[in-house]
Write a protein that holds these residues in place. Structure first.
Motif, short mmCIF file in Angstrom:
data_model
loop_
_atom_site.label_atom_id
_atom_site.label_comp_id
_atom_site.label_asym_id
_atom_site.label_seq_id
_atom_site.Cartn_x
_atom_site.Cartn_y
_atom_site.Cartn_z
N LEU A 186 0.88 -1.16 0.00
CA LEU A 186 0.00 0.00 0.00
C LEU A 186 0.91 1.22 0.00
O LEU A 186 1.75 1.38 0.90
N ILE A 187 0.80 2.06 -1.01
CA ILE A 187 1.62 3.28 -1.09
C ILE A 187 0.80 4.43 -0.52
O ILE A 187 -0.32 4.67 -0.96
N VAL A 188 1.36 5.10 0.46
CA VAL A 188 0.71 6.24 1.10
C VAL A 188 1.42 7.51 0.63
O VAL A 188 2.61 7.69 0.89
N PHE A 189 0.67 8.35 -0.09
CA PHE A 189 1.22 9.61 -0.57
C PHE A 189 0.88 10.72 0.42
O PHE A 189 -0.26 10.82 0.89
N LYS A 190 1.87 11.54 0.71
CA LYS A 190 1.66 12.75 1.49
C LYS A 190 2.06 13.93 0.60
O LYS A 190 2.46 13.73 -0.55
N GLY A 240 3.41 0.64 2.85
CA GLY A 240 2.85 -0.14 3.95
C GLY A 240 2.84 -1.62 3.62
O GLY A 240 2.41 -2.01 2.54
N GLU A 241 3.35 -2.42 4.53
CA GLU A 241 3.39 -3.87 4.35
C GLU A 241 2.49 -4.53 5.38
O GLU A 241 2.47 -4.13 6.55
N TYR A 242 1.80 -5.57 4.95
CA TYR A 242 0.84 -6.29 5.79
C TYR A 242 1.48 -7.57 6.32
O TYR A 242 2.16 -8.28 5.59
N SER A 243 1.29 -7.83 7.58
CA SER A 243 1.73 -9.11 8.15
C SER A 243 0.68 -9.61 9.14
O SER A 243 -0.09 -8.83 9.69
N VAL A 244 0.65 -10.92 9.32
CA VAL A 244 -0.34 -11.53 10.20
C VAL A 244 0.36 -12.00 11.47
O VAL A 244 1.44 -12.57 11.43
N SER A 245 -0.27 -11.72 12.59
CA SER A 245 0.27 -12.13 13.88
C SER A 245 -0.67 -13.17 14.49
O SER A 245 -1.89 -13.00 14.46
N ALA A 246 -0.10 -14.23 15.03
CA ALA A 246 -0.91 -15.28 15.65
C ALA A 246 -1.34 -14.84 17.04
O ALA A 246 -0.53 -14.34 17.83
N VAL A 247 -2.62 -15.03 17.34
CA VAL A 247 -3.16 -14.71 18.66
C VAL A 247 -3.65 -16.02 19.27
O VAL A 247 -4.49 -16.71 18.68
N SER A 248 -3.13 -16.35 20.42
CA SER A 248 -3.54 -17.60 21.06
C SER A 248 -4.72 -17.36 22.00
O SER A 248 -4.95 -16.25 22.47
N ALA A 249 -5.44 -18.44 22.28
CA ALA A 249 -6.57 -18.36 23.21
C ALA A 249 -6.08 -17.96 24.60
O ALA A 249 -6.76 -17.23 25.33
N GLU A 250 -4.88 -18.40 24.95
CA GLU A 250 -4.32 -18.08 26.26
C GLU A 250 -4.09 -16.58 26.41
O GLU A 250 -4.33 -16.01 27.47
N ASP A 251 -3.63 -15.93 25.32
CA ASP A 251 -3.43 -14.48 25.35
C ASP A 251 -4.74 -13.75 25.63
O ASP A 251 -4.78 -12.76 26.35
N SER A 259 -6.84 -5.46 16.06
CA SER A 259 -5.61 -4.71 15.83
C SER A 259 -4.36 -5.55 16.06
O SER A 259 -3.27 -5.13 15.68
N ASN A 260 -4.49 -6.71 16.66
CA ASN A 260 -3.33 -7.56 16.91
C ASN A 260 -3.15 -8.68 15.90
O ASN A 260 -2.09 -9.28 15.84
N THR A 261 -4.17 -8.98 15.11
CA THR A 261 -4.03 -10.04 14.11
C THR A 261 -3.46 -9.52 12.80
O THR A 261 -2.67 -10.18 12.15
N ALA A 262 -3.88 -8.34 12.37
CA ALA A 262 -3.36 -7.73 11.14
C ALA A 262 -2.48 -6.54 11.52
O ALA A 262 -2.95 -5.59 12.12
N ILE A 263 -1.21 -6.63 11.15
CA ILE A 263 -0.25 -5.58 11.52
C ILE A 263 0.30 -4.94 10.25
O ILE A 263 0.68 -5.63 9.29
N PHE A 264 0.32 -3.61 10.23
CA PHE A 264 0.87 -2.87 9.10
C PHE A 264 2.10 -2.10 9.56
O PHE A 264 2.06 -1.40 10.57
N THR A 265 3.18 -2.24 8.82
CA THR A 265 4.39 -1.46 9.08
C THR A 265 4.61 -0.53 7.89
O THR A 265 4.49 -0.96 6.73
#
Length: 200
Positions: free
Chosen positions: A50-54, A61-72, A83-89
């Motif tokens: 995702l290109i963000v123009f200012k 912007g790059e998309y990454s997936v984070s694993a969320v456990s039931a214990e968390d 907000s914790n499963t899909a992370i954008f940097t």
């Protein structure tokens, strides 16, 4: 994705919806991109980014997936699953060139092309945050004409291999299948590549 807030405090904010649920925006799905005094003007997609123009900056912007456990969740280590499963940097691509003419953006041969109010047209060849050669000027041959146009109100189209920029009663057409455009990043002198980019 939403951006372009006119509020002075939130000019640089980008917010995004839940995955597969575009009507739900978690209160934690946001990021301030770059210089907070500069407004986010447009979004584009190039490759997987995702290109963000200012106004005077470009971010990827790059998309990454984070694993969320039931214990968390049970232990309340994570309050907001969305907000914790899909992370954008977001990474800075260029710190001096942006896009203040958002209606001019087109994807031509898998590269974004856009105009700026200063009378230049650029293309994004790469999204490497460690390179200074990501953005190239493709309009050197017509800049004398573009400086006399009201580019703030221009708009563009991609038509049969041409990038078309509509400015009042004129249309500027760039052949993006030309040798100069497709190989612009291989040239050490930008002027040499521009000689081989036909404009009409």
């Amino acid at each position: 994705f939403l951006g372009g807030n006119i509020n002075e405090k939130n000019k640089a904010i980008v917010v995004w919806s839940d995955f597969d649920n575009p009507l739900y925006f978690s209160e934690n799905n946001y990021a301030y991109i770059g210089d907070k005094s500069q407004r986010v003007t447009a979004f584009g997609r190039q490759g997987s980014s995702l290109i963000v123009f200012k106004e005077k900056e470009i971010y990827s912007g790059e998309y990454s997936v984070s694993a969320v456990s039931a214990e968390d969740i049970i232990q309340e280590n994570i309050i907001d699953i969305t907000s914790n499963t899909a992370i954008f940097t977001f990474s800075l691509i260029h710190s001096l060139i942006g896009c203040d003419c958002p209606n001019s953006i087109q994807l031509c041969l898998n590269r974004l092309v856009w105009a700026t109010k200063e009378g230049k047209i650029y293309t994004l060849t790469d999204r490497n945050k460690y390179s200074e050669r990501n953005v190239f000027n493709v309009s050197l041959m017509i800049e004398d004409r573009l400086k006399n146009e009201d580019l703030a109100n221009c708009f563009s189209a991609d038509w049969h291999g041409f990038y078309l920029l509509f400015c009042a009663d004129r249309v500027y057409a760039m052949n993006y299948n030309s040798y100069g455009y497709t190989n612009i990043s291989a040239y050490t002198q930008n002027f040499d590549a521009n000689l081989l980019i036909p404009w009409y």
